[in-house]
Design a protein around this motif. Structure first.
Motif, PDB file in Angstrom:
ATOM      1  N   VAL A 179       0.827  -1.209   0.000  1.00 53.35           N
ATOM      2  CA  VAL A 179       0.000   0.000   0.000  1.00 53.35           C
ATOM      3  C   VAL A 179       0.859   1.256   0.000  1.00 53.35           C
ATOM      4  CG1 VAL A 179      -1.675   1.343   1.335  1.00 53.35           C
ATOM      5  CG2 VAL A 179      -1.960  -1.129   1.114  1.00 53.35           C
ATOM      6  N   VAL A 180       1.864   1.283   0.867  1.00 55.39           N
ATOM      7  CA  VAL A 180       2.650   2.502   1.063  1.00 55.39           C
ATOM      8  C   VAL A 180       3.685   2.708  -0.036  1.00 55.39           C
ATOM      9  CG1 VAL A 180       4.245   3.696   2.626  1.00 55.39           C
ATOM     10  CG2 VAL A 180       2.294   2.415   3.549  1.00 55.39           C
ATOM     11  N   HIS A 181       4.385   1.655  -0.425  1.00 55.58           N
ATOM     12  CA  HIS A 181       5.482   1.802  -1.382  1.00 55.58           C
ATOM     13  C   HIS A 181       5.214   1.153  -2.743  1.00 55.58           C
ATOM     14  CE1 HIS A 181       7.998   3.502   1.742  1.00 55.58           C
ATOM     15  NE2 HIS A 181       7.770   2.452   2.521  1.00 55.58           N
ATOM     16  N   GLY A 182       4.172   0.361  -2.836  1.00 51.42           N
ATOM     17  CA  GLY A 182       3.925  -0.350  -4.086  1.00 51.42           C
ATOM     18  C   GLY A 182       2.793   0.207  -4.920  1.00 51.42           C
ATOM     19  N   ASN A 183       2.276   1.385  -4.542  1.00 49.28           N
ATOM     20  CA  ASN A 183       1.153   1.995  -5.270  1.00 49.28           C
ATOM     21  C   ASN A 183      -0.028   1.029  -5.395  1.00 49.28           C
ATOM     22  OD1 ASN A 183       2.563   4.454  -5.786  1.00 49.28           O
ATOM     23  ND2 ASN A 183       3.658   3.454  -7.480  1.00 49.28           N
ATOM     24  N   GLN A 184      -0.301   0.312  -4.331  1.00 48.09           N
ATOM     25  CA  GLN A 184      -1.373  -0.688  -4.340  1.00 48.09           C
ATOM     26  C   GLN A 184      -2.466  -0.311  -3.344  1.00 48.09           C
ATOM     27  OE1 GLN A 184       0.721  -4.354  -3.545  1.00 48.09           O
ATOM     28  NE2 GLN A 184       1.809  -4.312  -5.498  1.00 48.09           N
ATOM     29  N   ALA A 185      -2.990   0.893  -3.508  1.00 46.93           N
ATOM     30  CA  ALA A 185      -4.044   1.364  -2.607  1.00 46.93           C
ATOM     31  C   ALA A 185      -5.301   0.513  -2.712  1.00 46.93           C
ATOM     32  CB  ALA A 185      -4.372   2.824  -2.922  1.00 46.93           C
ATOM     33  N   TRP A 186      -5.458  -0.195  -3.828  1.00 45.16           N
ATOM     34  CA  TRP A 186      -6.635  -1.043  -4.004  1.00 45.16           C
ATOM     35  C   TRP A 186      -6.723  -2.130  -2.935  1.00 45.16           C
ATOM     36  CZ3 TRP A 186      -4.549  -5.846  -4.874  1.00 45.16           C
ATOM     37  CH2 TRP A 186      -3.287  -5.899  -5.472  1.00 45.16           C
ATOM     38  N   ARG A 187      -5.608  -2.434  -2.300  1.00 41.40           N
ATOM     39  CA  ARG A 187      -5.623  -3.447  -1.238  1.00 41.40           C
ATOM     40  C   ARG A 187      -6.474  -3.011  -0.045  1.00 41.40           C
ATOM     41  NH1 ARG A 187      -1.796  -7.556  -1.504  1.00 41.40           N
ATOM     42  NH2 ARG A 187      -0.280  -7.368  -3.201  1.00 41.40           N
ATOM     43  N   LEU A 188      -6.669  -1.714   0.113  1.00 39.70           N
ATOM     44  CA  LEU A 188      -7.494  -1.220   1.214  1.00 39.70           C
ATOM     45  C   LEU A 188      -8.932  -1.723   1.097  1.00 39.70           C
ATOM     46  CD1 LEU A 188      -6.196   2.469   1.323  1.00 39.70           C
ATOM     47  CD2 LEU A 188      -5.758   0.692   3.041  1.00 39.70           C
ATOM     48  N   GLU A 189      -9.376  -2.018  -0.117  1.00 37.89           N
ATOM     49  CA  GLU A 189     -10.733  -2.537  -0.315  1.00 37.89           C
ATOM     50  C   GLU A 189     -10.744  -4.029  -0.624  1.00 37.89           C
ATOM     51  OE1 GLU A 189     -14.605  -2.609   0.004  1.00 37.89           O
ATOM     52  OE2 GLU A 189     -13.515  -0.727   0.266  1.00 37.89           O
ATOM     53  N   THR A 190      -9.801  -4.492  -1.449  1.00 35.46           N
ATOM     54  CA  THR A 190      -9.822  -5.914  -1.826  1.00 35.46           C
ATOM     55  C   THR A 190      -9.609  -6.834  -0.631  1.00 35.46           C
ATOM     56  OG1 THR A 190      -7.449  -5.847  -2.371  1.00 35.46           O
ATOM     57  CG2 THR A 190      -9.010  -5.454  -4.171  1.00 35.46           C
ATOM     58  N   SER A 191      -8.878  -6.366   0.368  1.00 31.23           N
ATOM     59  CA  SER A 191      -8.619  -7.212   1.539  1.00 31.23           C
ATOM     60  C   SER A 191      -9.898  -7.549   2.289  1.00 31.23           C
ATOM     61  CB  SER A 191      -7.630  -6.517   2.484  1.00 31.23           C
ATOM     62  OG  SER A 191      -8.152  -5.286   2.946  1.00 31.23           O
ATOM     63  N   THR A 192     -10.929  -6.713   2.138  1.00 40.13           N
ATOM     64  CA  THR A 192     -12.188  -6.967   2.843  1.00 40.13           C
ATOM     65  C   THR A 192     -13.013  -8.063   2.173  1.00 40.13           C
ATOM     66  OG1 THR A 192     -13.456  -5.285   1.621  1.00 40.13           O
ATOM     67  CG2 THR A 192     -12.232  -4.550   3.565  1.00 40.13           C
ATOM     68  N   TRP A 193     -12.584  -8.517   0.994  1.00 39.62           N
ATOM     69  CA  TRP A 193     -13.297  -9.577   0.278  1.00 39.62           C
ATOM     70  C   TRP A 193     -12.551 -10.907   0.350  1.00 39.62           C
ATOM     71  CZ3 TRP A 193     -18.111  -8.545  -1.616  1.00 39.62           C
ATOM     72  CH2 TRP A 193     -18.470  -7.195  -1.683  1.00 39.62           C
ATOM     73  N   LEU A 194     -11.466 -10.938   1.100  1.00 41.96           N
ATOM     74  CA  LEU A 194     -10.696 -12.165   1.280  1.00 41.96           C
ATOM     75  C   LEU A 194     -10.847 -12.656   2.714  1.00 41.96           C
ATOM     76  CD1 LEU A 194      -7.362 -11.133  -0.503  1.00 41.96           C
ATOM     77  CD2 LEU A 194      -9.177 -12.586  -1.434  1.00 41.96           C
ATOM     78  N   HIS A 195     -10.675 -13.969   2.895  1.00 43.38           N
ATOM     79  CA  HIS A 195     -10.748 -14.542   4.238  1.00 43.38           C
ATOM     80  C   HIS A 195      -9.616 -15.534   4.442  1.00 43.38           C
ATOM     81  CE1 HIS A 195     -14.768 -12.781   4.020  1.00 43.38           C
ATOM     82  NE2 HIS A 195     -14.733 -12.785   5.338  1.00 43.38           N
ATOM     83  N   ALA A 196      -9.143 -15.585   5.679  1.00 42.69           N
ATOM     84  CA  ALA A 196      -7.986 -16.416   5.989  1.00 42.69           C
ATOM     85  C   ALA A 196      -8.302 -17.899   5.923  1.00 42.69           C
ATOM     86  CB  ALA A 196      -7.452 -16.067   7.375  1.00 42.69           C
ATOM     87  N   GLY A 197      -9.570 -18.262   6.092  1.00 44.55           N
ATOM     88  CA  GLY A 197      -9.918 -19.672   6.069  1.00 44.55           C
ATOM     89  C   GLY A 197     -11.417 -19.893   6.105  1.00 44.55           C
ATOM     90  N   LEU A 198     -11.799 -21.143   6.029  1.00 45.71           N
ATOM     91  CA  LEU A 198     -13.213 -21.509   6.001  1.00 45.71           C
ATOM     92  C   LEU A 198     -13.919 -21.096   7.289  1.00 45.71           C
ATOM     93  CD1 LEU A 198     -15.426 -22.977   4.383  1.00 45.71           C
ATOM     94  CD2 LEU A 198     -14.735 -25.092   5.527  1.00 45.71           C
ATOM     95  N   ILE A 199     -13.255 -21.276   8.417  1.00 43.23           N
ATOM     96  CA  ILE A 199     -13.855 -20.899   9.703  1.00 43.23           C
ATOM     97  C   ILE A 199     -14.047 -19.388   9.773  1.00 43.23           C
ATOM     98  CG2 ILE A 199     -13.497 -20.891  12.200  1.00 43.23           C
ATOM     99  CD1 ILE A 199     -11.939 -23.502  11.868  1.00 43.23           C
ATOM    100  N   HIS A 200     -13.039 -18.655   9.336  1.00 42.38           N
ATOM    101  CA  HIS A 200     -13.101 -17.197   9.295  1.00 42.38           C
ATOM    102  C   HIS A 200     -14.253 -16.739   8.396  1.00 42.38           C
ATOM    103  CE1 HIS A 200     -10.843 -13.209   8.223  1.00 42.38           C
ATOM    104  NE2 HIS A 200     -11.741 -13.017   9.169  1.00 42.38           N
ATOM    105  N   LEU A 201     -14.363 -17.343   7.231  1.00 38.62           N
ATOM    106  CA  LEU A 201     -15.418 -17.000   6.274  1.00 38.62           C
ATOM    107  C   LEU A 201     -16.798 -17.282   6.856  1.00 38.62           C
ATOM    108  CD1 LEU A 201     -16.281 -16.280   3.295  1.00 38.62           C
ATOM    109  CD2 LEU A 201     -16.153 -18.741   2.844  1.00 38.62           C
ATOM    110  N   ALA A 202     -16.981 -18.462   7.438  1.00 39.41           N
ATOM    111  CA  ALA A 202     -18.288 -18.839   7.974  1.00 39.41           C
ATOM    112  C   ALA A 202     -18.725 -17.893   9.090  1.00 39.41           C
ATOM    113  CB  ALA A 202     -18.245 -20.276   8.487  1.00 39.41           C
ATOM    114  N   ALA A 203     -17.812 -17.560   9.987  1.00 41.75           N
ATOM    115  CA  ALA A 203     -18.153 -16.670  11.099  1.00 41.75           C
ATOM    116  C   ALA A 203     -18.588 -15.301  10.594  1.00 41.75           C
ATOM    117  CB  ALA A 203     -16.960 -16.535  12.037  1.00 41.75           C
TER     118      ALA A 203
END
Length: 342
Positions: free
Chosen positions: A129-153
């Motif tokens: 985000v800071v050095h790679g010009n990847q500000a889109w990660r601020l939003e895309t990260s909210t659509w990813l989940h670390a695992g099935l348990i995380h997703l289900a909860a």
């Protein structure tokens, strides 16, 4: 008060059961005339029936968001391809899930992909985000989940919280609160995240909906029939969930940022006409009271100032922990049972 009114569910009966008179123009038991209404859907838990009747919207955004999150998880697992990643034989579910199998439990205890895969497909990464010009990660990260348990909860919580709000306020308001709150949670998170770590999940957006529920209760205080119970319940739920954020591996800064963003957005987007106002009945009473207008104005100002200051700090590479020696305790409190990564 007549018995007929009570038995018919008329104005007198409604006043007796809820303690609040129905606003003029909102109730017509005869079913005729310009103010006639269709049979009301079951009332929401805290709204009086007439108010709930006017806020019943079709629900489609929340289920769509759930489907999108599940689909994204499947796609990430497909490209994660644990068996092909070094020829591992200890992938969880390898025999029947094949390339969709999970990483070994010692690497990911919540049944999900590797950290490298999450980083590749949009996890919140400070350096990116800071050095790679990847500000889109601020939003895309909210659509990813670390695992099935995380997703289900998260998805179960979203269905419980989001459907109620969407039924009352419609798809675009709830959708906007969800998206902006997730972004706000990411902004605060990246200011305090470990420089080598990543974070993912819809928790910031979910806390935004919870914050919006609380501010909606405050700004629409006059149309609630059981105010104290609603306030106590929401405060308890918010406190419990924020308290869980002090456990390790939980990004409580995303929770706090999302909650604060949603709380302010609720004053702006979820404001409703005050009790007694009606479009059908000419009245000198204004649509919104002064209290609502003041809260709306302050919230807009705080949102603009907060996002401006937060984004400037993010892209300058500011380390929030360097300016706040105790803030790391907001996301993890070390005990004899676990340690915290600073």
């Amino acid at each position: 008060m007549s018995n007929a009114d009570v038995e018919a569910g008329g104005p007198a009966g409604r006043e007796a059961t809820t303690g609040i008179k129905p606003p003029p123009g909102r109730y017509n038991p005869s079913g005729n005339g310009p103010n006639a209404v269709a049979p009301a859907p079951p009332p929401f838990y805290y709204y009086d029936q007439a108010a709930a009747q006017e806020r019943h919207h079709r629900t489609w955004v929340v289920p769509l968001v759930v489907i999108a999150n599940v689909a994204m998880f499947v796609v990430v697992m497909y490209y994660n391809n644990c068996p092909a990643n070094g020829g591992r034989r200890d992938c969880v579910g390898r025999s029947f899930l094949r390339r969709l199998s999970f990483q070994p439990l010692r690497e990911n205890p919540v049944l999900g992909p590797s950290a490298a895969t999450l980083r590749k497909y949009g996890a919140l990464d400070w350096y990116g985000v800071v050095h790679g010009n990847q500000a889109w990660r601020l939003e895309t990260s909210t659509w990813l989940h670390a695992g099935l348990i995380h997703l289900a909860a998260n998805m179960i919580s979203l269905l419980i919280i989001g459907i109620r709000l969407e039924q009352q306020f419609g798809f675009w308001k709830v959708g906007l609160v969800y998206l902006v709150s997730g972004f706000g949670g990411s902004v605060l998170s990246v200011l305090f995240i470990s420089r080598n770590g990543i974070t993912v999940g819809a928790s910031g957006a979910l806390f935004g909906l919870l914050g919006a529920m609380l501010s909606e209760l405050i700004t629409n205080w006059t149309i609630y029939s059981n105010r104290c119970a609603a306030m106590v319940n929401l405060i308890i739920i918010a406190a419990i969930n924020l308290a869980l954020g002090i456990l390790p591996r939980v990004d409580n800064f995303a929770h706090i940022g999302g909650f604060a963003t949603g709380f302010l957005l609720g004053f702006v987007l979820l404001i409703q006409p005050q009790f007694g106002w009606s479009e059908q009945v000419s009245s000198a009473k204004s649509k919104y009271n002064a209290f609502q207008i003041i809260l709306l104005t302050l919230s807009v100002a705080l949102l603009i100032a907060g996002f401006a200051a937060g984004l400037v700090s993010v892209f300058k590479g500011v380390d929030g922990n360097a300016h706040c020696s105790w803030c790391h305790y907001l996301t993890c409190v070390p005990t004899s049972s676990w340690k915290c990564d600073k």
